[in-house]
Design a protein around this motif. Sequence first.
Motif, short mmCIF file in Angstrom:
data_model
loop_
_atom_site.label_atom_id
_atom_site.label_comp_id
_atom_site.label_asym_id
_atom_site.label_seq_id
_atom_site.Cartn_x
_atom_site.Cartn_y
_atom_site.Cartn_z
N PRO A 152 0.83 -1.20 0.00
CA PRO A 152 0.00 0.00 0.00
C PRO A 152 0.87 1.26 0.00
N PRO A 153 0.30 2.39 -0.38
CA PRO A 153 1.07 3.64 -0.32
C PRO A 153 1.52 3.94 1.11
N ALA A 154 2.60 4.68 1.25
CA ALA A 154 3.13 5.05 2.56
C ALA A 154 2.04 5.72 3.39
N GLY A 155 1.89 5.26 4.62
CA GLY A 155 0.88 5.82 5.52
C GLY A 155 -0.46 5.12 5.47
N ASP A 156 -0.65 4.25 4.49
CA ASP A 156 -1.89 3.49 4.40
C ASP A 156 -1.77 2.25 5.27
N LEU A 157 -2.48 2.23 6.38
CA LEU A 157 -2.39 1.13 7.34
C LEU A 157 -3.60 0.21 7.28
N ASN A 158 -4.31 0.23 6.16
CA ASN A 158 -5.49 -0.62 6.02
C ASN A 158 -5.09 -2.03 5.64
N ALA A 159 -5.83 -2.99 6.16
CA ALA A 159 -5.68 -4.36 5.70
C ALA A 159 -6.39 -4.49 4.35
N ARG A 160 -6.05 -5.55 3.62
CA ARG A 160 -6.69 -5.82 2.33
C ARG A 160 -7.15 -7.26 2.34
N GLN A 161 -8.29 -7.51 1.71
CA GLN A 161 -8.80 -8.88 1.60
C GLN A 161 -9.18 -9.19 0.16
N SER A 162 -9.12 -10.46 -0.19
CA SER A 162 -9.63 -10.91 -1.47
C SER A 162 -10.02 -12.37 -1.35
N VAL A 163 -10.79 -12.82 -2.32
CA VAL A 163 -11.19 -14.23 -2.41
C VAL A 163 -10.92 -14.67 -3.84
N VAL A 164 -10.31 -15.84 -3.99
CA VAL A 164 -9.93 -16.34 -5.31
C VAL A 164 -10.41 -17.78 -5.46
N PHE A 165 -10.97 -18.09 -6.61
CA PHE A 165 -11.31 -19.49 -6.92
C PHE A 165 -10.46 -19.94 -8.09
#
Length: 310
Positions: A258-271
Amino acid sequence: MNIPVVDFGAYSLTDKQVSDEEIENMSKQLKTAFTEVGFVFLKNTGITREEMDHVLDASKKFFVQPDELKQPFSWTNFANIYKHGWVSVETEKLNPHQHGDLKEIFNICSIQPDIKWPSGAAADFQEIHTSFFLRCKELSLRVLTVMAHSLGVDPEIFLSAHRFVGTDKNSSALRTLYYPPVNSEKVKEGQMRCGEHSDYGSITLLFQSHEGLQVRARSGEYINVPIIPGAILINIADLMQRWTNDQFISVSHRVLLPPAGDLNARQSVVFFLIPDNEALITCLDGSNKYPPVTGHAYLIKRLNATYEQT
């Protein structure tokens, strides 16, 4: 380069019948996308945003637990189900020349009810993920049918090689991913949330909550993939490229930090739709450009390379 958007409403999971004209229209669009880009956005598939959100919510309950509560579900504890279970941060290295990826994974490689499933805080994990697995399976088989029409071949050629999806005779997997917040001071040089790679099987369905994915264009440049509400990102994987003698292309992709300072988690689902373990994949045009290989043999080769140094 833009990733095409195709309306799949005529053959969605909510519709039982589709006309020859509708199949022909969709097949032309998919052929263009898969021969020129390797990726396509499908909208109106019948899989809703609410369904995706239920999977993300259920998997997040599992991922945010302390590691000691997740360890009993480690992929190393499912000896009879190849790569099923939890994979900790930096264990997987999709680009073998980089450091381990900054992501956690839970691979659902079996939907049999008698295996050990997360409970407690993630009590609805099994039901939600099993249901979503089966929905993705059905949509994938419909996409394969349209792809076969686009190539002028009998859909049964593709469908007969995916008879056992969801059983121990097939290695298709539903993968839920959690990319934890990144501390930029602790990131190793060149490290990514997901290193550059192509997928291994037939086709891949991707559901993502945030941007961050990049796809390599023919120019070699990586482009950012947008989020299109309600659309599923689908791409060609390696075995399908071999199967079609490079007519459909399997393209490298990655997930950046993520960009500097972005402390968000990220999620995804893949099949990941993968041919049956014993299905023999040979070039559709009868050429010998790629030697015959079974679905399982190719998968094992690629997965061993991914995990061998971790």
